[in-house]
Design a protein around this motif. Sequence first.
Motif, mmCIF file in Angstrom:
data_model
loop_
_atom_site.group_PDB
_atom_site.id
_atom_site.type_symbol
_atom_site.label_atom_id
_atom_site.label_comp_id
_atom_site.label_asym_id
_atom_site.label_seq_id
_atom_site.Cartn_x
_atom_site.Cartn_y
_atom_site.Cartn_z
ATOM 1 N N LEU A 13 0.835 -1.194 0.000
ATOM 2 C CA LEU A 13 0.000 0.000 0.000
ATOM 3 C C LEU A 13 0.874 1.250 0.000
ATOM 4 O O LEU A 13 1.882 1.317 0.705
ATOM 5 C CB LEU A 13 -0.912 0.009 1.219
ATOM 6 N N THR A 14 0.488 2.242 -0.789
ATOM 7 C CA THR A 14 1.281 3.464 -0.914
ATOM 8 C C THR A 14 0.921 4.504 0.138
ATOM 9 O O THR A 14 1.654 5.468 0.322
ATOM 10 C CB THR A 14 1.107 4.092 -2.303
ATOM 11 N N ARG A 15 -0.211 4.332 0.834
ATOM 12 C CA ARG A 15 -0.626 5.270 1.880
ATOM 13 C C ARG A 15 -1.597 4.564 2.825
ATOM 14 O O ARG A 15 -2.192 3.559 2.489
ATOM 15 C CB ARG A 15 -1.269 6.524 1.283
ATOM 16 N N ASP A 16 -1.753 5.145 4.023
ATOM 17 C CA ASP A 16 -2.738 4.639 4.976
ATOM 18 C C ASP A 16 -4.135 4.865 4.418
ATOM 19 O O ASP A 16 -4.392 5.882 3.758
ATOM 20 C CB ASP A 16 -2.639 5.379 6.311
ATOM 21 N N LEU A 17 -5.035 3.928 4.687
ATOM 22 C CA LEU A 17 -6.438 4.138 4.348
ATOM 23 C C LEU A 17 -7.032 5.009 5.438
ATOM 24 O O LEU A 17 -7.101 4.621 6.599
ATOM 25 C CB LEU A 17 -7.187 2.807 4.255
ATOM 26 N N ASN A 18 -7.422 6.217 5.081
ATOM 27 C CA ASN A 18 -7.940 7.193 6.027
ATOM 28 C C ASN A 18 -9.458 7.109 6.027
ATOM 29 O O ASN A 18 -10.104 7.476 5.052
ATOM 30 C CB ASN A 18 -7.463 8.590 5.628
ATOM 31 N N GLY A 19 -10.022 6.638 7.117
ATOM 32 C CA GLY A 19 -11.469 6.488 7.222
ATOM 33 C C GLY A 19 -12.235 7.786 7.217
ATOM 34 O O GLY A 19 -13.442 7.799 7.015
ATOM 35 N N SER A 20 -11.572 8.919 7.436
ATOM 36 C CA SER A 20 -12.265 10.208 7.466
ATOM 37 C C SER A 20 -12.238 10.922 6.112
ATOM 38 O O SER A 20 -12.930 11.924 5.939
ATOM 39 C CB SER A 20 -11.657 11.110 8.540
ATOM 40 N N ASP A 21 -11.463 10.426 5.148
ATOM 41 C CA ASP A 21 -11.393 11.043 3.818
ATOM 42 C C ASP A 21 -12.425 10.370 2.912
ATOM 43 O O ASP A 21 -12.321 9.186 2.606
ATOM 44 C CB ASP A 21 -9.986 10.880 3.233
ATOM 45 N N GLN A 22 -13.427 11.130 2.479
ATOM 46 C CA GLN A 22 -14.526 10.591 1.675
ATOM 47 C C GLN A 22 -14.071 10.024 0.329
ATOM 48 O O GLN A 22 -14.715 9.155 -0.219
ATOM 49 C CB GLN A 22 -15.577 11.688 1.424
ATOM 50 N N ARG A 23 -12.948 10.514 -0.190
ATOM 51 C CA ARG A 23 -12.450 9.976 -1.467
ATOM 52 C C ARG A 23 -11.852 8.590 -1.285
ATOM 53 O O ARG A 23 -11.849 7.783 -2.196
ATOM 54 C CB ARG A 23 -11.416 10.919 -2.075
ATOM 55 N N GLU A 24 -11.313 8.311 -0.097
ATOM 56 C CA GLU A 24 -10.680 7.023 0.172
ATOM 57 C C GLU A 24 -11.645 6.003 0.762
ATOM 58 O O GLU A 24 -11.576 4.832 0.439
ATOM 59 C CB GLU A 24 -9.492 7.205 1.122
ATOM 60 N N TYR A 25 -12.501 6.447 1.671
ATOM 61 C CA TYR A 25 -13.401 5.517 2.355
ATOM 62 C C TYR A 25 -14.743 6.201 2.595
ATOM 63 O O TYR A 25 -14.798 7.277 3.202
ATOM 64 C CB TYR A 25 -12.788 5.080 3.691
ATOM 65 N N ALA A 26 -15.816 5.586 2.102
ATOM 66 C CA ALA A 26 -17.142 6.174 2.270
ATOM 67 C C ALA A 26 -18.196 5.077 2.126
ATOM 68 O O ALA A 26 -17.888 3.938 1.763
ATOM 69 C CB ALA A 26 -17.366 7.269 1.223
ATOM 70 N N PHE A 27 -19.430 5.471 2.406
ATOM 71 C CA PHE A 27 -20.566 4.574 2.235
ATOM 72 C C PHE A 27 -21.452 5.124 1.125
ATOM 73 O O PHE A 27 -21.653 6.340 1.026
ATOM 74 C CB PHE A 27 -21.375 4.457 3.531
ATOM 75 N N THR A 28 -21.983 4.236 0.292
ATOM 76 C CA THR A 28 -22.918 4.629 -0.754
ATOM 77 C C THR A 28 -24.259 4.956 -0.094
ATOM 78 O O THR A 28 -24.480 4.614 1.070
ATOM 79 C CB THR A 28 -23.094 3.501 -1.790
ATOM 80 N N PRO A 29 -25.179 5.600 -0.814
ATOM 81 C CA PRO A 29 -26.492 5.907 -0.229
ATOM 82 C C PRO A 29 -27.246 4.661 0.277
ATOM 83 O O PRO A 29 -28.031 4.764 1.202
ATOM 84 C CB PRO A 29 -27.247 6.576 -1.376
ATOM 85 N N ASN A 30 -26.975 3.503 -0.315
ATOM 86 C CA ASN A 30 -27.659 2.286 0.146
ATOM 87 C C ASN A 30 -26.898 1.589 1.281
ATOM 88 O O ASN A 30 -27.252 0.483 1.678
ATOM 89 C CB ASN A 30 -27.916 1.323 -1.009
#
Length: 171
Positions: A13-30
Motif C-alpha cells: 500500500l502506498t498510503r494509509d487508508l484514512n477512514g475520514s477522507d470521503q475519497r478514500e473511504y465512504a458509504f454509498t447511499p444504500n
Amino acid sequence: MTDINSVTIVGRLTRDLNGSDQREYAFTPNGQARANVSIAVNRSRKQGDQWVEEANYFNVTIWGKTAENLLPYLKKGKQICVEGYLKQDRWQDKTTGQQRSNVSIVANNVQLLGGNSGNGGGQPSGGYAPKFQSQQQSFQPNNFAANPDTSYDNQSFGGPADGGFPEDIPF
C-alpha cells in the motif's frame, strides 16, 4: 464465448487508508462501504548487464464488508494480495474537451500478507493472515462437517494446532 477479465497482484500500500477522507473511504447511499487504495508492485527487469527495479502503481476499489473489515489494517507499506477484475472509466474533460480514461482494479478477494516495512512485523500472532472475500462469491459448504464420525486435525488444514485463532482478526 465468454471473455476473461481477471487479475491477481501482490504489492504494498502506498498510503494509509484514512477512514475520514470521503475519497478514500465512504458509504454509498444504500449503505455499502467503498475503500479506494493504491498499491505499488515492484518488478525487476534486466537492462543491459544490470537488474533494474521498476515500480508500477495500481488503484484498487474494495467494496462491502471487506472494505469495512480491512479499514484498520490497510496501512502504508502493508503487503496485500488482491484478486479481482479490471474496470475502465471514461469521461470527457470539461476544461479541454478531451476524452479521458482510467483503468483500475475492483477487488473480489483481498488477503493481508506479511508485515509492513515500517514496523518489521504486523502479522497476526501465529503467522496467520486473514483473508477477506467479497460477498459476490457464493458459499460452498464443505462435506467434512456433515460426517460427525470423522475427525480431522486442524494443523493438516493450515490452522493453528490448538484449534484457536489469532485474536486480532476482525471477525
